[in-house]
Design a protein around this motif. Structure first.
Motif, mmCIF file in Angstrom:
data_model
loop_
_atom_site.group_PDB
_atom_site.id
_atom_site.type_symbol
_atom_site.label_atom_id
_atom_site.label_comp_id
_atom_site.label_asym_id
_atom_site.label_seq_id
_atom_site.Cartn_x
_atom_site.Cartn_y
_atom_site.Cartn_z
ATOM 1 N N THR A 72 0.836 -1.204 0.000
ATOM 2 C CA THR A 72 0.000 0.000 0.000
ATOM 3 C C THR A 72 0.866 1.248 0.000
ATOM 4 O O THR A 72 1.973 1.266 0.532
ATOM 5 C CB THR A 72 -0.925 0.053 1.232
ATOM 6 N N ASP A 73 0.328 2.266 -0.603
ATOM 7 C CA ASP A 73 0.942 3.585 -0.575
ATOM 8 C C ASP A 73 0.581 4.224 0.761
ATOM 9 O O ASP A 73 -0.598 4.306 1.109
ATOM 10 C CB ASP A 73 0.394 4.429 -1.729
ATOM 11 N N MET A 74 1.591 4.629 1.516
ATOM 12 C CA MET A 74 1.346 5.127 2.860
ATOM 13 C C MET A 74 0.633 6.486 2.863
ATOM 14 O O MET A 74 -0.154 6.774 3.750
ATOM 15 C CB MET A 74 2.680 5.251 3.603
ATOM 16 N N LYS A 75 0.895 7.287 1.855
ATOM 17 C CA LYS A 75 0.324 8.627 1.831
ATOM 18 C C LYS A 75 -1.191 8.601 1.601
ATOM 19 O O LYS A 75 -1.936 9.318 2.255
ATOM 20 C CB LYS A 75 1.009 9.458 0.741
ATOM 21 N N HIS A 76 -1.646 7.740 0.669
ATOM 22 C CA HIS A 76 -3.067 7.715 0.317
ATOM 23 C C HIS A 76 -3.752 6.406 0.699
ATOM 24 O O HIS A 76 -4.942 6.252 0.481
ATOM 25 C CB HIS A 76 -3.238 7.953 -1.182
#
Length: 159
Positions: A72-76
């Motif tokens: 997963t992308d941590m920002k979004h």
């Protein structure tokens, strides 16, 4: 039950090469080459679904399963990759390949990764260091044997 050969040779070969390079840099003679060891282990093998893997974990169902590994992308918090392995493949095994896949696919410039304690393995730490990626990896808290005191309960008494 089925006997399989464990695939640790690439990692062992990389470690031995790194040791020899370090010895050369420090003016030491090379270590003698060791005989290649073929490690084997016995696993449970499904006759109806041979691609699945037998999984046993505490407080989980036991049997032949598959695992999905998500990145997963941590920002979004968007899932950017999903990868399926047999149930007997440890979560950390496909990690570096999937990381490389993500970098190549999305042209990510990865500076740091956050991982749970299951990923705190020597190959992953070395792989992250080789890629110049800062790894934030939780450590496991090992519970002492019942009846024994943990180290932090002892206090130094100079007398």
């Amino acid at each position: 039950r089925k006997t399989i050969e464990q695939d640790t040779q690439n990692y062992i070969k990389d470690l031995n090469e790194a040791i020899q390079e370090d010895r050369e840099e420090h003016g030491k003679k090379p270590l003698p080459a060791k005989e290649e060891v073929k490690a084997e282990k016995e696993i449970r093998h499904s006759t109806t679904d041979p691609e699945s893997g037998y999984m046993y974990r505490e407080n989980k169902p036991e049997g032949f399963f598959y695992l999905d590994h998500r990145t997963t992308d941590m920002k979004h918090n968007i899932i950017t990759d999903a990868y399926v392995t047999p149930g007997n493949v440890h979560d950390s095994v496909p990690y570096l390949d999937r990381l490389d896949h993500q970098i190549a696919r999305f042209d990510f410039e990865v500076e740091a990764v956050a991982l749970d304690s299951g990923y705190l393995t020597t190959p992953i730490c070395k792989g992250l260091a080789d890629r110049h990626i800062f790894g934030v990896i939780a450590h496991r808290r090992y519970h002492p044997t019942r009846g024994l005191f943990p180290k932090w309960k002892f206090h130094y008494d100079s007398e």
